[in-house]
Scaffold this motif. Structure first.
Motif, PDB file in Angstrom:
ATOM      1  N   LYS A 175     -40.415 -50.804  51.053  1.00  0.00           N
ATOM      2  CA  LYS A 175     -40.748 -49.381  51.017  1.00  0.00           C
ATOM      3  C   LYS A 175     -42.132 -49.130  51.600  1.00  0.00           C
ATOM      4  O   LYS A 175     -43.132 -49.195  50.902  1.00  0.00           O
ATOM      5  N   PRO A 176     -42.171 -48.818  52.901  1.00  0.00           N
ATOM      6  CA  PRO A 176     -43.474 -48.497  53.476  1.00  0.00           C
ATOM      7  C   PRO A 176     -43.981 -47.159  52.959  1.00  0.00           C
ATOM      8  O   PRO A 176     -43.182 -46.297  52.571  1.00  0.00           O
ATOM      9  N   GLY A 177     -45.303 -46.985  52.944  1.00  0.00           N
ATOM     10  CA  GLY A 177     -45.894 -45.726  52.485  1.00  0.00           C
ATOM     11  C   GLY A 177     -45.694 -44.625  53.512  1.00  0.00           C
ATOM     12  O   GLY A 177     -45.087 -44.834  54.559  1.00  0.00           O
ATOM     13  N   PRO A 178     -46.219 -43.416  53.217  1.00  0.00           N
ATOM     14  CA  PRO A 178     -46.057 -42.275  54.123  1.00  0.00           C
ATOM     15  C   PRO A 178     -46.656 -42.546  55.510  1.00  0.00           C
ATOM     16  O   PRO A 178     -46.210 -41.982  56.513  1.00  0.00           O
ATOM     17  N   ASP A 179     -47.670 -43.418  55.570  1.00  0.00           N
ATOM     18  CA  ASP A 179     -48.291 -43.730  56.862  1.00  0.00           C
ATOM     19  C   ASP A 179     -47.550 -44.847  57.596  1.00  0.00           C
ATOM     20  O   ASP A 179     -47.958 -45.279  58.670  1.00  0.00           O
ATOM     21  N   GLY A 180     -46.433 -45.322  57.014  1.00  0.00           N
ATOM     22  CA  GLY A 180     -45.646 -46.367  57.674  1.00  0.00           C
ATOM     23  C   GLY A 180     -46.097 -47.774  57.351  1.00  0.00           C
ATOM     24  O   GLY A 180     -45.463 -48.743  57.756  1.00  0.00           O
ATOM     25  N   ARG A 181     -47.174 -47.897  56.597  1.00  0.00           N
ATOM     26  CA  ARG A 181     -47.678 -49.237  56.293  1.00  0.00           C
ATOM     27  C   ARG A 181     -47.024 -49.793  55.032  1.00  0.00           C
ATOM     28  O   ARG A 181     -46.750 -49.069  54.085  1.00  0.00           O
ATOM     29  N   ALA A 182     -46.789 -51.090  55.047  1.00  0.00           N
ATOM     30  CA  ALA A 182     -46.273 -51.785  53.864  1.00  0.00           C
ATOM     31  C   ALA A 182     -47.224 -52.911  53.537  1.00  0.00           C
ATOM     32  O   ALA A 182     -47.577 -53.696  54.410  1.00  0.00           O
TER      33      ALA A 182
END
Ligand code: CUA
Length: 181
Positions: free
Chosen positions: A169-176
């Motif tokens: 589940k990456p965060g809203p910024d696309g980072r995991a």
């Protein structure tokens, strides 16, 4: 030992010539077979980066390291390998999905492999090393440096955390990011 006739010498030379040509042909065919049929190729990405400015490059700033999913859904993991650590020390990736690893070194040559996978590459200062893979087993995989890089080489290792697709589940910024174990 009896002297050989010229004919015998020529016959021996011909046999060895055939053996050598056959060996070279066999090895060449094996390389072509592996490359064209099984897609086993040495990493061949030719992309340069100024090793003295790795941390200042837009791609490899601290805030952009680790795993990121772009708008197209492509998963890219960026890692800086340096004496004597991987930054970040743990990366999380989804299982059963194409992942692109991009690695750079600001100092000396390091080598990277992920245990039990096809990921195995050198990281040469001045170049971006790129590896495409699909992680098939979940769990924490060891990613050590396998190229002697100095006194701390044996302490240089990190973790690739492969999680099931549903748990990635990456965060809203696309980072995991790796959660604390
Ligand atoms: Cu880095 Cu050995």
């Amino acid at each position: 030992m009896a002297a050989r006739t010229e004919h015998e010498v020529l016959a021996t030379e011909l046999r060895w010539t055939i053996a050598v040509v056959a060996s070279v042909a066999l090895i060449s065919l094996a390389i072509l077979w592996a490359g064209l049929v099984h897609f086993i190729n040495p990493p061949s990405n030719l992309e340069t980066i100024d090793p003295t400015k790795v941390h200042l490059s837009p791609e490899f700033t601290e805030a952009n390291l680790g795993t990121r999913v772009d708008e197209g859904g492509r998963v890219t993991t960026r890692i800086v390998t340096a004496q004597f650590a991987f930054i970040p020390p743990c990366v999380v990736v989804p299982a059963d999905e194409p992942v692109t690893l991009r690695l750079v070194s600001p100092d000396v040559i390091h080598g990277v492999l992920v245990t039990g996978t096809n990921v195995n590459t050198m990281v040469v200062p001045g170049y971006v090393s790129q590896v495409h893979t699909v992680f098939q087993k979940t769990g924490d995989l060891l990613m050590p440096c396998h190229e002697y890089c100095g006194i701390g080489h044996s302490q240089m290792w990190s973790t690739v955390r492969v999680v099931p697709k549903a748990e990635f589940k990456p965060g809203p910024d696309g980072r995991a990011l790796c959660e604390k174990p």
